[in-house]
Design a protein around this motif. Structure first.
Motif, PDB file in Angstrom:
ATOM      1  N   ASN A  97       0.791  -1.276  -0.050  1.00  0.00           N
ATOM      2  CA  ASN A  97      -0.179   0.137   0.009  1.00  0.00           C
ATOM      3  C   ASN A  97       0.868   1.290   0.173  1.00  0.00           C
ATOM      4  N   LYS A  98       0.294   2.457  -0.318  1.00  0.00           N
ATOM      5  CA  LYS A  98       0.939   3.497  -0.185  1.00  0.00           C
ATOM      6  C   LYS A  98       1.463   3.842   1.127  1.00  0.00           C
ATOM      7  N   GLY A  99       2.770   4.302   1.264  1.00  0.00           N
ATOM      8  CA  GLY A  99       3.290   4.536   2.550  1.00  0.00           C
ATOM      9  C   GLY A  99       4.075   3.284   2.896  1.00  0.00           C
ATOM     10  N   ASP A 100       3.874   1.933   2.493  1.00  0.00           N
ATOM     11  CA  ASP A 100       4.758   0.974   2.743  1.00  0.00           C
ATOM     12  C   ASP A 100       6.007   0.960   2.379  1.00  0.00           C
ATOM     13  N   ASP A 101       7.244   0.598   3.162  1.00  0.00           N
ATOM     14  CA  ASP A 101       8.436   0.395   2.581  1.00  0.00           C
ATOM     15  C   ASP A 101       8.733  -1.209   2.536  1.00  0.00           C
ATOM     16  N   VAL A 102       9.528  -1.617   1.554  1.00  0.00           N
ATOM     17  CA  VAL A 102       9.747  -3.099   1.293  1.00  0.00           C
ATOM     18  C   VAL A 102      11.038  -3.599   1.516  1.00  0.00           C
ATOM     19  N   LEU A 103      11.074  -4.607   1.885  1.00  0.00           N
ATOM     20  CA  LEU A 103      12.494  -5.427   1.956  1.00  0.00           C
ATOM     21  C   LEU A 103      12.216  -6.706   1.174  1.00  0.00           C
ATOM     22  N   VAL A 104      13.017  -6.969   0.182  1.00  0.00           N
ATOM     23  CA  VAL A 104      12.942  -8.122  -0.577  1.00  0.00           C
ATOM     24  C   VAL A 104      13.917  -9.051  -0.168  1.00  0.00           C
ATOM     25  N   VAL A 105      13.827 -10.281   0.049  1.00  0.00           N
ATOM     26  CA  VAL A 105      14.877 -11.348   0.623  1.00  0.00           C
ATOM     27  C   VAL A 105      14.694 -12.744  -0.171  1.00  0.00           C
ATOM     28  N   PHE A 106      15.665 -12.912  -1.209  1.00  0.00           N
ATOM     29  CA  PHE A 106      15.734 -14.014  -1.911  1.00  0.00           C
ATOM     30  C   PHE A 106      16.372 -15.464  -1.213  1.00  0.00           C
ATOM     31  N   ASN A 107      15.973 -16.425  -1.307  1.00  0.00           N
ATOM     32  CA  ASN A 107      16.121 -17.665  -0.177  1.00  0.00           C
ATOM     33  C   ASN A 107      17.332 -18.266  -0.604  1.00  0.00           C
ATOM     34  N   ASP A 108      18.143 -18.079  -1.743  1.00  0.00           N
ATOM     35  CA  ASP A 108      19.160 -18.889  -2.113  1.00  0.00           C
ATOM     36  C   ASP A 108      20.517 -18.698  -1.249  1.00  0.00           C
ATOM     37  N   THR A 109      20.391 -17.437  -0.437  1.00  0.00           N
ATOM     38  CA  THR A 109      21.525 -17.305   0.429  1.00  0.00           C
ATOM     39  C   THR A 109      21.081 -16.835   1.624  1.00  0.00           C
ATOM     40  N   ILE A 110      22.150 -16.932   2.748  1.00  0.00           N
ATOM     41  CA  ILE A 110      21.836 -16.424   4.069  1.00  0.00           C
ATOM     42  C   ILE A 110      22.752 -15.293   4.227  1.00  0.00           C
ATOM     43  N   PHE A 111      22.269 -14.292   4.623  1.00  0.00           N
ATOM     44  CA  PHE A 111      23.013 -12.865   4.735  1.00  0.00           C
ATOM     45  C   PHE A 111      23.397 -12.699   6.174  1.00  0.00           C
ATOM     46  N   VAL A 112      24.461 -12.100   6.435  1.00  0.00           N
ATOM     47  CA  VAL A 112      24.884 -11.511   7.897  1.00  0.00           C
ATOM     48  C   VAL A 112      25.290 -10.008   7.757  1.00  0.00           C
ATOM     49  N   THR A 113      24.151  -9.169   8.147  1.00  0.00           N
ATOM     50  CA  THR A 113      24.457  -7.814   8.467  1.00  0.00           C
ATOM     51  C   THR A 113      23.298  -7.241   9.351  1.00  0.00           C
ATOM     52  N   ASP A 114      23.624  -6.001   9.653  1.00  0.00           N
ATOM     53  CA  ASP A 114      22.637  -5.273  10.598  1.00  0.00           C
ATOM     54  C   ASP A 114      21.626  -4.649   9.944  1.00  0.00           C
ATOM     55  N   LEU A 115      20.384  -5.142   9.882  1.00  0.00           N
ATOM     56  CA  LEU A 115      19.253  -4.510   9.494  1.00  0.00           C
ATOM     57  C   LEU A 115      18.633  -3.342   9.971  1.00  0.00           C
ATOM     58  N   ASP A 116      19.028  -3.345  11.104  1.00  0.00           N
ATOM     59  CA  ASP A 116      18.528  -2.272  12.003  1.00  0.00           C
ATOM     60  C   ASP A 116      19.053  -0.928  11.611  1.00  0.00           C
ATOM     61  N   ARG A 117      20.143  -1.046  10.936  1.00  0.00           N
ATOM     62  CA  ARG A 117      20.731   0.168  10.256  1.00  0.00           C
ATOM     63  C   ARG A 117      19.948   0.727   8.937  1.00  0.00           C
ATOM     64  N   ILE A 118      19.218   0.269   8.435  1.00  0.00           N
ATOM     65  CA  ILE A 118      18.353   0.627   7.127  1.00  0.00           C
ATOM     66  C   ILE A 118      17.889   1.981   7.162  1.00  0.00           C
ATOM     67  N   PRO A 119      17.295   2.582   8.378  1.00  0.00           N
ATOM     68  CA  PRO A 119      16.886   3.840   8.316  1.00  0.00           C
ATOM     69  C   PRO A 119      18.354   4.989   8.083  1.00  0.00           C
ATOM     70  N   GLN A 120      19.294   4.490   8.938  1.00  0.00           N
ATOM     71  CA  GLN A 120      20.389   5.293   8.742  1.00  0.00           C
ATOM     72  C   GLN A 120      21.042   5.294   7.305  1.00  0.00           C
ATOM     73  N   LEU A 121      21.230   3.875   6.865  1.00  0.00           N
ATOM     74  CA  LEU A 121      21.666   4.005   5.646  1.00  0.00           C
ATOM     75  C   LEU A 121      20.987   4.394   4.478  1.00  0.00           C
ATOM     76  N   CYS A 122      19.319   4.538   4.564  1.00  0.00           N
ATOM     77  CA  CYS A 122      18.607   5.005   3.371  1.00  0.00           C
ATOM     78  C   CYS A 122      18.177   6.383   3.760  1.00  0.00           C
ATOM     79  N   ALA A 123      18.979   6.891   4.610  1.00  0.00           N
ATOM     80  CA  ALA A 123      18.340   8.469   5.222  1.00  0.00           C
ATOM     81  C   ALA A 123      18.346   9.356   3.881  1.00  0.00           C
ATOM     82  N   ASP A 124      19.377   9.271   3.139  1.00  0.00           N
ATOM     83  CA  ASP A 124      19.599  10.335   2.049  1.00  0.00           C
ATOM     84  C   ASP A 124      19.406   9.706   0.637  1.00  0.00           C
ATOM     85  N   CYS A 125      18.706   8.589   0.497  1.00  0.00           N
ATOM     86  CA  CYS A 125      18.725   7.882  -0.909  1.00  0.00           C
ATOM     87  C   CYS A 125      17.197   7.274  -0.897  1.00  0.00           C
TER      88      CYS A 125
END
Length: 332
Positions: A97-125
């Protein structure tokens, strides 16, 4: 936030282990691939998990989610036509819906990263196309970035090192509804590669329209799509992790080893880098660098670098096995 998980696909590179189960339900280091992935998403407190399944394995995936993660709000649809990953993601549109942000995760790989940093990383993009710096860039689609870290191009399997930032199948879009609109436009325009729709074409259309996408790097990118890489992932995830929840008697354990509750090991030598799923019984055997899936029996065997499927039975005079034997030990 809405999380989109495309889980359709036959997992042909993991056969015979995926003849009767979804590739995301193959075990590694004591959990299924899907459980590893969803556990890493828990801190995001998503409003909804949207699964894009195939008609054959979709019920397995949803039954697993209901059992392991009953607290999560899940919705599923089926990709009836195999028209590529971008087409699969587009099937989530009715839930975005309008206003939703979206995370797409494919299941061929397991990732190791801090997803809690998304707001900081995406602040200017407007979005994040997660990446991993690799040496063998020729094998991957890569992100080309400018001095500000913004993606200016995406190149599939480049001949020259224009970039070593491989795309890892993890994408965040601040405007989820807008992203779905770009997916629809790309599909309507018929922008295919060998008859399938891919996400780089969508992202490049977004960039040409003036949207800003960045390519943050992740700490680890663990491939689960092939037997040899699944074993590598098993080794990585077992590092500094030695758990014995099942029964292990008259047995030598060489760390790290993961034995699930309900598994039985007697008169054996296990390890290093061995995971044993619930319901399996290992006796009078030597097993190292291997994955034993659920409800299997291993007796009087020497296994090294092996993946044993569900409900397999290996009994005999001890003999050596390796990764090349994996197709001989799966039973349905």
């Amino acid at each position: 936030m809405k999380i989109v998980l495309p889980t359709a696909g036959k997992g042909t590179r993991l056969r015979p282990h995926t003849h009767t189960k979804a590739k995301s339900l193959v075990h590694v280091a004591g959990k299924t691939v899907l459980e590893h992935i969803v556990s890493r998403l828990a801190s995001l407190d998503a409003d909804e998990y949207i699964f894009i399944n195939d008609d054959e394995n979709g019920p397995q995936v949803m039954d697993f989610m209901a059992e392991k993660f009953p607290q999560l709000n899940c919705w599923a649809t089926v990709q009836q036509e195999r028209l590529g990953p971008a087409h699969a993601v587009s099937l989530a549109a009715p839930r975005i819906n309008k206003g939703d942000d979206v995370l797409v995760v494919f299941n061929d790989t397991i990732f190791v990263t801090d997803l809690d940093r998304i707001p900081q990383l995406c602040a200017d993009c407007d979005g994040l196309i997660y990446s991993k710096e690799v040496e063998d860039y020729q094998r991957f689609g890569v992100n080309v970035v400018d001095d500000q870290g913004l993606i200016v191009d995406m190149v599939e399997k480049p001949d020259t090192p224009v970039s070593r930032l491989a795309q890892v199948g993890l994408y965040y879009l601040k405007d989820g509804r807008g992203f779905m609109d770009f997916l629809e436009k790309t599909i309507q325009a018929g922008e295919t590669v060998k008859g399938e729709y891919y996400l780089p074409a969508v992202f490049m259309n977004m960039i040409r329209a003036g949207l800003k996408l960045k390519a943050p790097t992740i700490d680890a990118w663990l491939d689960c799509g092939k037997p040899e890489t699944l074993l590598e992932t098993n080794r990585y995830l077992l590092r500094d992790r030695h758990h014995v929840h099942g029964e292990a008697t008259d047995t030598v354990l060489i760390e790290p080893v993961h034995i699930e509750k309900g598994a039985v090991v007697r008169n054996a030598i296990l390890g290093p880098n061995v995971s044993v799923a619930a319901g399996s019984v290992i006796t009078e055997s030597i097993v190292r660098d291997s994955i034993i899936n659920a409800d299997s029996e291993v007796r009087a065997m020497i296994l090294d670098g092996s993946i044993i499927g569900d409900s397999a039975r290996l009994v005999g005079s001890a003999r050596r096995m390796n990764i090349g034997d994996h197709s001989l030990v799966e039973m349905t």
